[in-house]
Motif scaffolding. Structure first.
Motif, PDB file in Angstrom:
ATOM      1  N   TYR A 229      -8.401  -1.600  -1.847  1.00 13.77           N
ATOM      2  CA  TYR A 229      -7.994  -0.554  -3.074  1.00 13.77           C
ATOM      3  C   TYR A 229      -7.843   0.708  -2.086  1.00 13.77           C
ATOM      4  O   TYR A 229      -7.030   0.998  -1.236  1.00 13.77           O
ATOM      5  CB  TYR A 229      -9.136  -0.389  -3.987  1.00 13.77           C
ATOM      6  N   TYR A 230      -8.623   1.715  -2.417  1.00 13.37           N
ATOM      7  CA  TYR A 230      -8.533   2.896  -1.516  1.00 13.37           C
ATOM      8  C   TYR A 230      -8.885   2.718  -0.248  1.00 13.37           C
ATOM      9  O   TYR A 230      -8.298   3.099   0.901  1.00 13.37           O
ATOM     10  CB  TYR A 230      -9.419   4.229  -2.102  1.00 13.37           C
ATOM     11  N   LEU A 231      -9.743   1.748   0.069  1.00 14.94           N
ATOM     12  CA  LEU A 231     -10.388   1.368   1.470  1.00 14.94           C
ATOM     13  C   LEU A 231      -9.635   0.210   1.577  1.00 14.94           C
ATOM     14  O   LEU A 231      -9.654  -0.735   1.006  1.00 14.94           O
ATOM     15  CB  LEU A 231     -11.715   1.202   1.192  1.00 14.94           C
ATOM     16  N   PRO A 232      -8.659   0.373   2.747  1.00 16.70           N
ATOM     17  CA  PRO A 232      -7.814  -0.931   3.176  1.00 16.70           C
ATOM     18  C   PRO A 232      -8.956  -1.938   4.020  1.00 16.70           C
ATOM     19  O   PRO A 232      -9.835  -1.692   4.468  1.00 16.70           O
ATOM     20  CB  PRO A 232      -6.976  -0.137   4.255  1.00 16.70           C
TER      21      PRO A 232
ATOM     22  N   TYR B 220      -0.480   3.537  -2.906  1.00 17.71           N
ATOM     23  CA  TYR B 220      -1.375   4.675  -2.629  1.00 17.71           C
ATOM     24  C   TYR B 220      -0.555   5.781  -1.724  1.00 17.71           C
ATOM     25  O   TYR B 220      -1.140   6.627  -1.283  1.00 17.71           O
ATOM     26  CB  TYR B 220      -2.406   4.047  -1.756  1.00 17.71           C
TER      27      TYR B 220
ATOM     28  N   ASN C 292       3.906  10.347   0.300  1.00 12.96           N
ATOM     29  CA  ASN C 292       3.262  10.836  -0.905  1.00 12.96           C
ATOM     30  C   ASN C 292       4.133  12.347  -0.727  1.00 12.96           C
ATOM     31  O   ASN C 292       3.668  13.300  -0.491  1.00 12.96           O
ATOM     32  CB  ASN C 292       1.975  11.181  -0.606  1.00 12.96           C
TER      33      ASN C 292
ATOM     34  N   ARG D  17       0.847  -1.270   0.082  1.00 11.00           N
ATOM     35  CA  ARG D  17      -0.265  -0.002  -0.119  1.00 11.00           C
ATOM     36  C   ARG D  17       0.887   1.125  -0.074  1.00 11.00           C
ATOM     37  O   ARG D  17       0.397   2.348  -0.573  1.00 11.00           O
ATOM     38  CB  ARG D  17      -0.987   0.046   1.333  1.00 11.00           C
TER      39      ARG D  17
ATOM     40  N   ASP E 198       0.166   5.007   1.282  1.00  8.97           N
ATOM     41  CA  ASP E 198      -0.337   4.733   2.588  1.00  8.97           C
ATOM     42  C   ASP E 198       0.802   4.691   3.535  1.00  8.97           C
ATOM     43  O   ASP E 198       0.890   3.271   3.997  1.00  8.97           O
ATOM     44  CB  ASP E 198      -1.152   3.911   2.048  1.00  8.97           C
TER      45      ASP E 198
END
Length: 279
Positions: A99-102, A24, A150, A20, A26
């Motif tokens: 995905y976006y929601l882990p 993302y 990020n 992740r 994350d």
């Protein structure tokens, strides 16, 4: 099976397909400096990491105490013969899944370390030129104050600086005020007044920023404030300098046609090294 650089290979051959942090961004991280087998400003780094994990709703492991954090880093640098002077980065990322929601808020971490030549801080460069980076802006929000993986804005700004022969760039927030440099917090001196943008402007809540603010309050005659800095203010400054834990303090000597002195930066560097030497 996946396609990796034009070759079909087993998905098991590339651990990043579900990571992740890679997919993302994350993940959160801390970079620390180790001197004589001690982590500088350990408590500040630890609590910022814990705060960052809470902000992005990661589950903090029960064993992830400050002592555990310290032990894991120091054992790594000792194993690599880097205890005298080194830097280490701990990256904490949410575990695979979703995905976006882990699928989980549980985390894993990775620590790696590299050598640093000098124990004490020094000015890395005698001449240091910067300019504004205006392609993208930092948002005035809590996420901007923590260290996540990020960092695409910082990456593109670094490329811009390199392409234009600059040593660094100053970053703006969405209100077009000056927030920080690419890899450090910004300080400005006007007369006997030392100014740093408040964290609410979107700057990183820097560990070295905190140390410099505290040291500056002990400098006789120097007034220390946190205030908004506009691009127009830079032309009125007597000094500008950038701070981070690895480099310490780096004076900016030129911004466009304006050149700056290094008086207070020199005083603060000496005080910072006194702290390091006493560690």
């Amino acid at each position: 099976m996946i396609n990796f650089n034009g070759t079909i290979v087993s998905q098991d051959a590339n651990v990043l397909t579900q990571n992740r942090a890679f997919l993302y961004g994350d993940a959160v991280f801390e970079t620390v400096k180790i001197v004589n087998a001690k982590i500088l400003f350990l408590e500040d780094h630890y609590f910022r990491l814990m705060a960052s994990m809470r902000v992005v709703r990661m589950e903090i492991p029960m064993n992830f105490t400050m002592e555990y954090f310290e032990e894991q880093i120091l054992s790594l640098v000792a194993n690599n013969n880097l205890s005298s002077s080194s830097r280490a980065r701990i990256t904490v990322y949410r575990n695979d899944g979703g995905y976006y929601l882990p699928q989980t808020n549980d985390v894993s971490y990775l620590i790696h370390a590299t050598a640093i030549d000098q124990v004490l801080y020094s000015f890395e460069k005698e001449t240091y030129e910067v300019d504004l980076y205006k392609d993208f802006y930092i948002t005035k929000q809590l996420l901007s104050s923590i260290k996540t993986t990020n960092r695409i804005l910082n990456t593109t700004a670094s490329i811009y600086a390199s392409e234009n022969g600059l040593d660094n760039c100053l970053l703006l927030n969405d209100a077009k005020n000056v927030v920080e440099a690419i890899q450090g917090n910004l300080f400005m001196v006007v007369g006997n007044k030392l100014i740093s943008p408040p964290v609410s402007e979107g700057c990183l809540n820097g560990v070295m920023r905190k140390q410099v603010l505290e040291l500056a309050k002990k400098v006789e005659g120097l007034v220390v404030v946190e205030e908004v800095i506009s691009p127009f203010d830079l032309q009125k400054a007597d000094e500008l300098f950038v701070t981070n834990v690895i480099k310490g303090i780096q004076p900016i000597t030129k911004y466009r046609k304006k050149e700056f002195t290094i008086h207070y930066a020199t005083i603060l560097l000496q005080k910072l090294n006194e702290v390091v030497a006493a560690t």
